[in-house]
Each structure stands twice: as structure tokens, then as C-alpha cells.
Design an enzyme around this catalytic site. Sequence first.
Site, PDB file in Angstrom:
ATOM      1  N   ASP A 257      57.636  58.474  52.602  1.00 13.73           N
ATOM      2  CA  ASP A 257      58.875  58.135  53.303  1.00 13.73           C
ATOM      3  C   ASP A 257      60.061  58.209  52.338  1.00 13.73           C
ATOM      4  O   ASP A 257      59.896  58.570  51.183  1.00 13.73           O
ATOM      5  CB  ASP A 257      58.778  56.791  54.027  1.00 13.73           C
ATOM      6  CG  ASP A 257      58.070  55.762  53.205  1.00 13.73           C
ATOM      7  OD1 ASP A 257      58.526  55.560  52.076  1.00 13.73           O
ATOM      8  OD2 ASP A 257      57.071  55.180  53.684  1.00 13.73           O
TER       9      ASP A 257
ATOM     10  N   LYS B 235      61.582  56.484  57.788  1.00 10.81           N
ATOM     11  CA  LYS B 235      61.601  55.033  57.560  1.00 10.81           C
ATOM     12  C   LYS B 235      62.860  54.527  56.874  1.00 10.81           C
ATOM     13  O   LYS B 235      62.836  53.500  56.228  1.00 10.81           O
ATOM     14  CB  LYS B 235      60.374  54.560  56.785  1.00 10.81           C
ATOM     15  CG  LYS B 235      59.159  54.430  57.679  1.00 10.81           C
ATOM     16  CD  LYS B 235      58.068  53.712  56.987  1.00 10.81           C
ATOM     17  CE  LYS B 235      57.453  52.656  57.871  1.00 10.81           C
ATOM     18  NZ  LYS B 235      56.862  51.583  57.151  1.00 10.81           N
TER      19      LYS B 235
ATOM     20  N   MET C 238      65.884  44.532  50.323  1.00  5.87           N
ATOM     21  CA  MET C 238      66.575  44.946  51.550  1.00  5.87           C
ATOM     22  C   MET C 238      67.690  43.976  51.938  1.00  5.87           C
ATOM     23  O   MET C 238      67.862  43.646  53.113  1.00  5.87           O
ATOM     24  CB  MET C 238      65.564  45.053  52.710  1.00  5.87           C
ATOM     25  CG  MET C 238      64.549  46.141  52.488  1.00  5.87           C
ATOM     26  SD  MET C 238      63.167  46.064  53.632  1.00  5.87           S
ATOM     27  CE  MET C 238      62.090  44.893  52.848  1.00  5.87           C
TER      28      MET C 238
HETATM   29  C1  LIG Z   1      60.710  48.560  52.370  1.00  5.19           C
HETATM   30  S1  LIG Z   1      60.984  47.797  50.825  1.00  5.19           S
HETATM   31  C2  LIG Z   1      59.629  48.421  49.942  1.00  5.19           C
HETATM   32  C3  LIG Z   1      59.361  47.661  48.701  1.00  5.19           C
HETATM   33  C4  LIG Z   1      58.276  48.297  47.863  1.00  5.19           C
HETATM   34  N1  LIG Z   1      57.014  48.273  48.544  1.00  5.19           N
HETATM   35  C5  LIG Z   1      58.148  47.617  46.516  1.00  5.19           C
HETATM   36  O1  LIG Z   1      57.101  47.035  46.210  1.00  5.19           O
HETATM   37  O2  LIG Z   1      59.099  47.709  45.728  1.00  5.19           O
HETATM   38  C6  LIG Z   1      62.354  48.683  50.233  1.00  5.19           C
HETATM   39  C7  LIG Z   1      63.293  47.861  49.386  1.00  5.19           C
HETATM   40  O3  LIG Z   1      62.812  47.745  48.056  1.00  5.19           O
HETATM   41  C8  LIG Z   1      63.912  47.622  47.172  1.00  5.19           C
HETATM   42  N2  LIG Z   1      63.841  48.716  46.200  1.00  5.19           N
HETATM   43  C9  LIG Z   1      62.882  49.643  46.105  1.00  5.19           C
HETATM   44  N3  LIG Z   1      63.118  50.463  45.052  1.00  5.19           N
HETATM   45  C10 LIG Z   1      64.262  50.033  44.495  1.00  5.19           C
HETATM   46  C11 LIG Z   1      65.020  50.463  43.376  1.00  5.19           C
HETATM   47  N4  LIG Z   1      64.648  51.497  42.628  1.00  5.19           N
HETATM   48  N5  LIG Z   1      66.162  49.802  43.074  1.00  5.19           N
HETATM   49  C12 LIG Z   1      66.544  48.745  43.815  1.00  5.19           C
HETATM   50  N6  LIG Z   1      65.859  48.296  44.867  1.00  5.19           N
HETATM   51  C13 LIG Z   1      64.730  48.923  45.213  1.00  5.19           C
HETATM   52  C14 LIG Z   1      65.160  47.726  48.020  1.00  5.19           C
HETATM   53  O4  LIG Z   1      65.542  46.421  48.349  1.00  5.19           O
HETATM   54  C15 LIG Z   1      64.651  48.469  49.209  1.00  5.19           C
HETATM   55  O5  LIG Z   1      65.481  48.261  50.337  1.00  5.19           O
END
Ligand SMILES: C[S@@+](CC[C@H](N)C(=O)[O-])C[C@H]1O[C@@H](n2cnc3c(N)ncnc32)[C@H](O)[C@@H]1O
Length: 468
Positions: free
Chosen positions: A249, A271, A384
Site C-alpha cells: 500500500d 489505503k 495518524m
Molecule cells: C496505518 S499506520 C501504520 C503504522 C505502521 N504499521 C508502523 O508500525 O509504523 C500509518 C502511520 O504511521 C506513521 N508513520 C509511518 N511511517 C512514518 C514515517 N516514516 N514518518 C512519520 N510517521 C510515520 C504515520 O503516523 C502514519 O500515518
Amino acid sequence: MNFLPVFMDIRGQRCLVVGGGETAARKTALLLQCGAQVTVVAPELVPAFTELKNQARLFHRKIRFEPALLDDVVVVICASGDDDLDCTVSRAAHDRHLPVNVVDRPELCSFVLPAIIDRSPLLVAVSSGGAAPVLARLLRARLETLIPSSYGRLALLAASFRDEVKKKFSLPPKRRMFWEKVLQGPIAELVYAGNEAAAEAALKQQLDEETDDLPQGEVYLVGGGPGNPDLLTFRALRLMQQADVVIYDHLVADAVLDMCRRDAERVYVGKERANHTMRQEGINQLLVRYARQGKRVLRLKGGDPFIFGRGGEEIETLAENGIPFQVVPGITAASGVACYAGIPLTHRDYAQSCVFVTGHLKDNSINLDWDALARPNQTVVIYMGLLGLPILCRELISHGLPAATPVAIVQQGTTVRQRVLVGTLETLPALATEAEFKAPTLIIVGNVVKLHEKLAWFHTEAETEGRQ
Ligand SMILES: C[S@@+](CC[C@H](N)C(=O)[O-])C[C@H]1O[C@@H](n2cnc3c(N)ncnc32)[C@H](O)[C@@H]1O
């Protein structure tokens, strides 16, 4: 990519080298090694030419270069060291659409010569596209030490069974699986040990024992980390190189996706917020469908699949359908992003606990246990949370956290696009709007954020741009 990597068959073909110095001699040796007939145009040749093997295919012309020399030639290399001659040769070759390489003049080249690791018939070519040849050579030196010299013999053994294997297995995925087993297992070890006769016998036996049926497919639910490919685990990388289909995604960074097997089928399932290309139930069923076709399916997720990743739901469906699966943890955004922002999530002086929550907005509100979050000596990491940032900050203040509590927002943490902005519960919402922060962002609330100024170690261009 600026160049298409190809391996050309030039056996018995005419190639032209312009120049008679040491470099020209090295290029001539390479062309001769590949079975070409080489004409060298130069007034004189250095002694290195007389030492070349395969002299029978080497022709020396003591004349000035003229375009007619390009007749019937398939490759041109110019190592004359003369600027005007370099330009003339390059132009003449370009006019005839002939591949031309001019040593140390990338602007005059239509192809570049890579650094080579020769385990013939296996060849590994490394190129920086002319940008940093020394870097390519250093990488080659590292790869030389990693690739056993017997790989060539392993490739020859595989070549001798190629037709038989093709005849036995009608389906390409089955063939690929057979070869993966042979080339990574005990048969390969026998070759490395120099016991080629035993390896050949074992390969024959394995071929006799295998059936043409496709084995049951399986799913690898893999955490791809927060975006920087250096943060992938070894196991994630191994499965990414093995899978036949990749289902990913938008949160999976391109740099991470690039580490997957090149010829794997890629399926984007969206997504993004408010843009769900495929609903979760559809994704779950897609995994089942591909696995039932006997494929090795990589379900690649950003961060860790079990942290706000709905990984649990996906494997529940697999379990219900009897599909085998493996789960590979990834570095979750909280952990990766906090490290790269220089913000320890716990610290003896500032926070003894840490909670991860999602700040996802639903009907313009956020459903969280605010009393549990607004505690002293605790770090709150919010996934998020960008859209709901004003609500988050307001609620934390109204449930007891001081308005001056430090808060950081990090955009695209761990990557070269990382930006970090620090404020307080009172000031951060306005600062983030003003600085035009965009998802994905992570919000870190608590006194540990004070350490950012002292401990920030990862600096990016995006951060500098953001400050201007
Ligand atoms: C649907 S969640 C998935 C989280 C993922 N499974 C994890 O363990 O990091 C998505 C959120 O993770 C955070 N996120 C993921 N990668 C990021 C990054 N490189 N920098 C900042 N926030 C991040 C943001 O808040 C984003 O909206």
C-alpha cells in the site's frame, strides 16, 4: 536508472579501439576476453599490447582514425587521450548509432563499462553510470569477497541441467522453486566443496524425485519499516527477494519496494486516507486467491504489521482458509522515527513509560482514554495524528498536561525527506500548519522531546528547506 544494464554477445564480432596506451590495452584485453576481433587504431602501441592473450584476434592499424573504420563494427571504445580525437570518434559512432565508450568522458559515451566480478559464466557488473567509478570499484572489491569463486562452477552445473529441468517442469514458478532449492541447499555446498560429481548425482536424484505439481502457496506478512531501506531486517529482505507477488500500500516507500524481486508481480492496494483503492476485506481475499494459485505472496506493510497495520486481520483470514503464512516484524514508526529524530522514547529523567495511540479522526473527534494519556513521566506517541493535532493538544491540556509540555512532529522520519518540528501542546498545531507538514507524520508528546536539540544526529536537506 540512466542506463540499461545489458550483457552483449560480441564473440567473433569486430570491435574498434582508438588509442595505443595502457588504458586502451586494458579495454582491448577485455574485448578479446569476450571473444571479439579487435582492431586497434593508433600510431604506436605500448608493450602491454604485446603481452595480450588471444593476439590472433588483434589487428593493429597505424593510421589516423576515419569514420570508414567503423564499417561492420559493433562496439567502439576510444582511449586516445586526445580531446579532439575523442570528440570525432564519438560523433562518428553516434552518427551510425554504434555503442561508443570514451574513457573518462561520460558526456561522449552512449554506454559505460562496469566494474566486473567474473565467475564465468556468472558475471556481476557494478556501475555508477560514470558518476563515481571509484565507488563502483570499491563495491566490486566487497562483492568479490562475498561471492565464492566456485559460483562459476555452480552456474555451469545448472546450465548442464537446464533443458532437462525445463522439460520436467511445465510451469515456470515450479522451475524457479526447484532451482532455488538446488542453488541454496546441499547440492550447492557439494560444488563449493569441490565435489562436483556428487553434486551432479544429487541433482539428478532430486530431479527424479520431484513432481510437476505446484506446491501450496504461502503468504509472508512483512514489516518494511518506516521508509529507510537500511532498516529492513535480513529476514524481510530474504522473503522480499523470494516472493512471486508483492501486495503493498501507499505507506511502503519506493526505496523499500525497490528491494523486492525485480520480476515479481506488484499489486498496489492503496489505503491512503480517504482513498482506499481496495477495501480491507478485498485485500484479505486477494491474499487467499494468490496463495491458492501456488504463489509466494509478500504482503508488504509500512512499519510493523502488528502495530496499527491490520496485519492481524489479514492473517486471521489466511488461518481460516488454511493458507500457510509467516510474519516478519518491522521497525515501527515510533521506534524508527524517534531514533532518527534524536528523541529517546524513555529516559530515566523524563519518562518511565511510553504509549502508542492512533489519532485517527472519526466524525471530527478522536476516541481516546485522555486521562490515561495525560499522565506525568510518560511519552505518548501518536500515529495518524496530523489532521487531529489541534484536538489532540487541546484534550491533553484539558485533561491535565501543562500547556508547555514539549511536542515534536516528524514527517517522513528516517528518510532523506525527514523534517522535525518542535513546539509545545499550545504552539505546535499552528506551527505545523504554518510549516505545511504533510502525512505521514508522527507526533511525540512528553518531556523526552527536550532532548531533541541535544541528540539530533540525522540531518536532511528537507529539514534545511523546511527551515528557510
Ligand atoms: C496505518 S499506520 C501504520 C503504522 C505502521 N504499521 C508502523 O508500525 O509504523 C500509518 C502511520 O504511521 C506513521 N508513520 C509511518 N511511517 C512514518 C514515517 N516514516 N514518518 C512519520 N510517521 C510515520 C504515520 O503516523 C502514519 O500515518
